[in-house]
Design a protein around this motif. Structure first.
Motif, PDB file in Angstrom:
ATOM      1  N   LEU A   5       0.850  -1.185   0.000  1.00  0.00           N
ATOM      2  CA  LEU A   5       0.000   0.000   0.000  1.00  0.00           C
ATOM      3  C   LEU A   5       0.884   1.234   0.000  1.00  0.00           C
ATOM      4  O   LEU A   5       1.738   1.392   0.864  1.00  0.00           O
ATOM      5  CB  LEU A   5      -0.904   0.006   1.235  1.00  0.00           C
ATOM      6  N   ILE A   6       0.668   2.086  -0.996  1.00  0.00           N
ATOM      7  CA  ILE A   6       1.481   3.294  -1.150  1.00  0.00           C
ATOM      8  C   ILE A   6       0.529   4.476  -1.271  1.00  0.00           C
ATOM      9  O   ILE A   6      -0.351   4.478  -2.126  1.00  0.00           O
ATOM     10  CB  ILE A   6       2.376   3.191  -2.398  1.00  0.00           C
ATOM     11  N   LEU A  24      -4.530   6.100  -2.918  1.00  0.00           N
ATOM     12  CA  LEU A  24      -3.881   4.885  -2.441  1.00  0.00           C
ATOM     13  C   LEU A  24      -3.590   3.974  -3.621  1.00  0.00           C
ATOM     14  O   LEU A  24      -4.491   3.627  -4.375  1.00  0.00           O
ATOM     15  CB  LEU A  24      -4.795   4.164  -1.449  1.00  0.00           C
ATOM     16  N   THR A  25      -2.327   3.601  -3.775  1.00  0.00           N
ATOM     17  CA  THR A  25      -1.952   2.609  -4.782  1.00  0.00           C
ATOM     18  C   THR A  25      -1.879   1.256  -4.091  1.00  0.00           C
ATOM     19  O   THR A  25      -1.179   1.102  -3.089  1.00  0.00           O
ATOM     20  CB  THR A  25      -0.580   2.932  -5.413  1.00  0.00           C
ATOM     21  N   ILE A  26      -2.637   0.303  -4.617  1.00  0.00           N
ATOM     22  CA  ILE A  26      -2.599  -1.072  -4.131  1.00  0.00           C
ATOM     23  C   ILE A  26      -1.862  -1.872  -5.185  1.00  0.00           C
ATOM     24  O   ILE A  26      -2.271  -1.923  -6.340  1.00  0.00           O
ATOM     25  CB  ILE A  26      -4.017  -1.625  -3.922  1.00  0.00           C
ATOM     26  N   ARG A  27      -0.755  -2.487  -4.781  1.00  0.00           N
ATOM     27  CA  ARG A  27       0.127  -3.195  -5.714  1.00  0.00           C
ATOM     28  C   ARG A  27       0.389  -4.607  -5.189  1.00  0.00           C
ATOM     29  O   ARG A  27       0.714  -4.775  -4.011  1.00  0.00           O
ATOM     30  CB  ARG A  27       1.438  -2.426  -5.824  1.00  0.00           C
ATOM     31  N   PRO A  28       0.242  -5.636  -6.016  1.00  0.00           N
ATOM     32  CA  PRO A  28       0.554  -6.988  -5.554  1.00  0.00           C
ATOM     33  C   PRO A  28       1.987  -7.057  -5.012  1.00  0.00           C
ATOM     34  O   PRO A  28       2.919  -6.558  -5.643  1.00  0.00           O
ATOM     35  CB  PRO A  28       0.405  -7.847  -6.808  1.00  0.00           C
ATOM     36  N   ALA A  29       2.155  -7.664  -3.849  1.00  0.00           N
ATOM     37  CA  ALA A  29       3.464  -7.738  -3.219  1.00  0.00           C
ATOM     38  C   ALA A  29       4.403  -8.693  -3.959  1.00  0.00           C
ATOM     39  O   ALA A  29       5.616  -8.588  -3.809  1.00  0.00           O
ATOM     40  CB  ALA A  29       3.323  -8.164  -1.760  1.00  0.00           C
ATOM     41  N   CYS A  30       3.848  -9.593  -4.762  1.00  0.00           N
ATOM     42  CA  CYS A  30       4.667 -10.593  -5.452  1.00  0.00           C
ATOM     43  C   CYS A  30       5.386 -10.030  -6.679  1.00  0.00           C
ATOM     44  O   CYS A  30       6.183 -10.725  -7.300  1.00  0.00           O
ATOM     45  CB  CYS A  30       3.815 -11.783  -5.857  1.00  0.00           C
ATOM     46  N   LEU A  32       3.932  -8.955  -9.513  1.00  0.00           N
ATOM     47  CA  LEU A  32       3.153  -9.038 -10.748  1.00  0.00           C
ATOM     48  C   LEU A  32       2.481  -7.700 -11.037  1.00  0.00           C
ATOM     49  O   LEU A  32       2.220  -6.929 -10.111  1.00  0.00           O
ATOM     50  CB  LEU A  32       2.079 -10.120 -10.626  1.00  0.00           C
ATOM     51  N   PRO A  33       2.173  -7.419 -12.311  1.00  0.00           N
ATOM     52  CA  PRO A  33       1.436  -6.188 -12.602  1.00  0.00           C
ATOM     53  C   PRO A  33       0.037  -6.266 -12.000  1.00  0.00           C
ATOM     54  O   PRO A  33      -0.485  -7.349 -11.775  1.00  0.00           O
ATOM     55  CB  PRO A  33       1.385  -6.146 -14.135  1.00  0.00           C
ATOM     56  N   GLY A  34      -0.550  -5.128 -11.749  1.00  0.00           N
ATOM     57  CA  GLY A  34      -1.899  -5.107 -11.203  1.00  0.00           C
ATOM     58  C   GLY A  34      -2.123  -3.961 -10.239  1.00  0.00           C
ATOM     59  O   GLY A  34      -2.892  -4.087  -9.298  1.00  0.00           O
ATOM     60  N   ASP A  35      -1.463  -2.827 -10.473  1.00  0.00           N
ATOM     61  CA  ASP A  35      -1.656  -1.655  -9.626  1.00  0.00           C
ATOM     62  C   ASP A  35      -3.095  -1.167  -9.724  1.00  0.00           C
ATOM     63  O   ASP A  35      -3.715  -1.213 -10.787  1.00  0.00           O
ATOM     64  CB  ASP A  35      -0.733  -0.518 -10.049  1.00  0.00           C
ATOM     65  N   TYR A  36      -3.614  -0.698  -8.614  1.00  0.00           N
ATOM     66  CA  TYR A  36      -4.957  -0.144  -8.557  1.00  0.00           C
ATOM     67  C   TYR A  36      -4.894   1.136  -7.744  1.00  0.00           C
ATOM     68  O   TYR A  36      -4.270   1.170  -6.676  1.00  0.00           O
ATOM     69  CB  TYR A  36      -5.918  -1.151  -7.906  1.00  0.00           C
ATOM     70  N   GLU A  37      -5.514   2.197  -8.232  1.00  0.00           N
ATOM     71  CA  GLU A  37      -5.553   3.489  -7.538  1.00  0.00           C
ATOM     72  C   GLU A  37      -6.922   3.665  -6.897  1.00  0.00           C
ATOM     73  O   GLU A  37      -7.947   3.499  -7.545  1.00  0.00           O
ATOM     74  CB  GLU A  37      -5.300   4.639  -8.515  1.00  0.00           C
ATOM     75  N   SER A  72       3.102  10.526   1.582  1.00  0.00           N
ATOM     76  CA  SER A  72       3.640   9.468   0.723  1.00  0.00           C
ATOM     77  C   SER A  72       4.210   8.361   1.603  1.00  0.00           C
ATOM     78  O   SER A  72       5.415   8.175   1.695  1.00  0.00           O
ATOM     79  CB  SER A  72       4.710  10.028  -0.215  1.00  0.00           C
ATOM     80  N   ALA A  73       3.313   7.630   2.251  1.00  0.00           N
ATOM     81  CA  ALA A  73       3.706   6.565   3.176  1.00  0.00           C
ATOM     82  C   ALA A  73       3.535   5.204   2.499  1.00  0.00           C
ATOM     83  O   ALA A  73       2.792   5.072   1.533  1.00  0.00           O
ATOM     84  CB  ALA A  73       2.861   6.643   4.438  1.00  0.00           C
ATOM     85  N   ARG A  74       4.228   4.201   3.045  1.00  0.00           N
ATOM     86  CA  ARG A  74       4.160   2.841   2.493  1.00  0.00           C
ATOM     87  C   ARG A  74       3.941   1.830   3.600  1.00  0.00           C
ATOM     88  O   ARG A  74       4.521   1.936   4.665  1.00  0.00           O
ATOM     89  CB  ARG A  74       5.467   2.476   1.796  1.00  0.00           C
ATOM     90  N   LEU A  75       3.107   0.843   3.277  1.00  0.00           N
ATOM     91  CA  LEU A  75       2.958  -0.343   4.107  1.00  0.00           C
ATOM     92  C   LEU A  75       3.160  -1.526   3.165  1.00  0.00           C
ATOM     93  O   LEU A  75       2.405  -1.679   2.204  1.00  0.00           O
ATOM     94  CB  LEU A  75       1.559  -0.420   4.714  1.00  0.00           C
ATOM     95  N   LEU A  76       4.150  -2.342   3.429  1.00  0.00           N
ATOM     96  CA  LEU A  76       4.500  -3.422   2.512  1.00  0.00           C
ATOM     97  C   LEU A  76       4.071  -4.773   3.070  1.00  0.00           C
ATOM     98  O   LEU A  76       4.146  -5.021   4.273  1.00  0.00           O
ATOM     99  CB  LEU A  76       6.007  -3.410   2.255  1.00  0.00           C
ATOM    100  N   GLY A  77       3.610  -5.643   2.173  1.00  0.00           N
ATOM    101  CA  GLY A  77       3.264  -7.002   2.546  1.00  0.00           C
ATOM    102  C   GLY A  77       2.036  -7.124   3.427  1.00  0.00           C
ATOM    103  O   GLY A  77       1.977  -7.970   4.309  1.00  0.00           O
ATOM    104  N   VAL A  78       1.014  -6.310   3.162  1.00  0.00           N
ATOM    105  CA  VAL A  78      -0.220  -6.338   3.950  1.00  0.00           C
ATOM    106  C   VAL A  78      -1.158  -7.386   3.360  1.00  0.00           C
ATOM    107  O   VAL A  78      -1.404  -7.404   2.152  1.00  0.00           O
ATOM    108  CB  VAL A  78      -0.908  -4.956   3.932  1.00  0.00           C
ATOM    109  N   GLU A  79      -1.686  -8.254   4.202  1.00  0.00           N
ATOM    110  CA  GLU A  79      -2.626  -9.282   3.758  1.00  0.00           C
ATOM    111  C   GLU A  79      -4.040  -8.703   3.763  1.00  0.00           C
ATOM    112  O   GLU A  79      -4.550  -8.304   4.815  1.00  0.00           O
ATOM    113  CB  GLU A  79      -2.552 -10.502   4.675  1.00  0.00           C
TER     114      GLU A  79
END
Length: 93
Positions: A5-6, A24-30, A32-37, A72-79
């Motif tokens: 989450l960015i 909010l940008t939601i990006r697959p942690a793996c 793969l493409p698939g960003d969502y705003e 411009s904060a980031r949370l990485l690897g959120v389930e």
């Protein structure tokens, strides 16, 4: 699904700075493409994270401080569950 989450600023704060408009940008942690705003605000995002994730209070508190310091904060690897991702529009039927 594990996501990164960015946040990005999306305008001026309202209510004396209590709520920060965000994109909010939601990006697959793996990787793969698939960003969502997703247009949202800091209060709604923090509520979603508190209610729909198993992130600890310490992690959420640090993320909230980061949001207040710079939007411009980031949370990485959120389930996030498939249901939550569908509800916010990430998955489309």
């Amino acid at each position: 699904m594990r996501v990164n989450l960015i946040t990005h600023p999306a305008g001026r704060s309202q209510s004396g700075g209590e709520t920060i408009p965000l994109s909010l940008t939601i990006r697959p942690a793996c990787g793969l493409p698939g960003d969502y705003e997703l247009p949202t605000d800091s209060a709604a995002l923090l509520q979603l994270l508190r209610q729909q994730t198993d992130l600890s209070a310490d992690v959420l508190q640090r993320f909230e401080k980061s949001l207040r310091a710079t939007p411009s904060a980031r949370l990485l690897g959120v389930e996030l569950s498939d249901r939550v991702l569908t509800d916010i529009g990430y998955f489309i039927d």
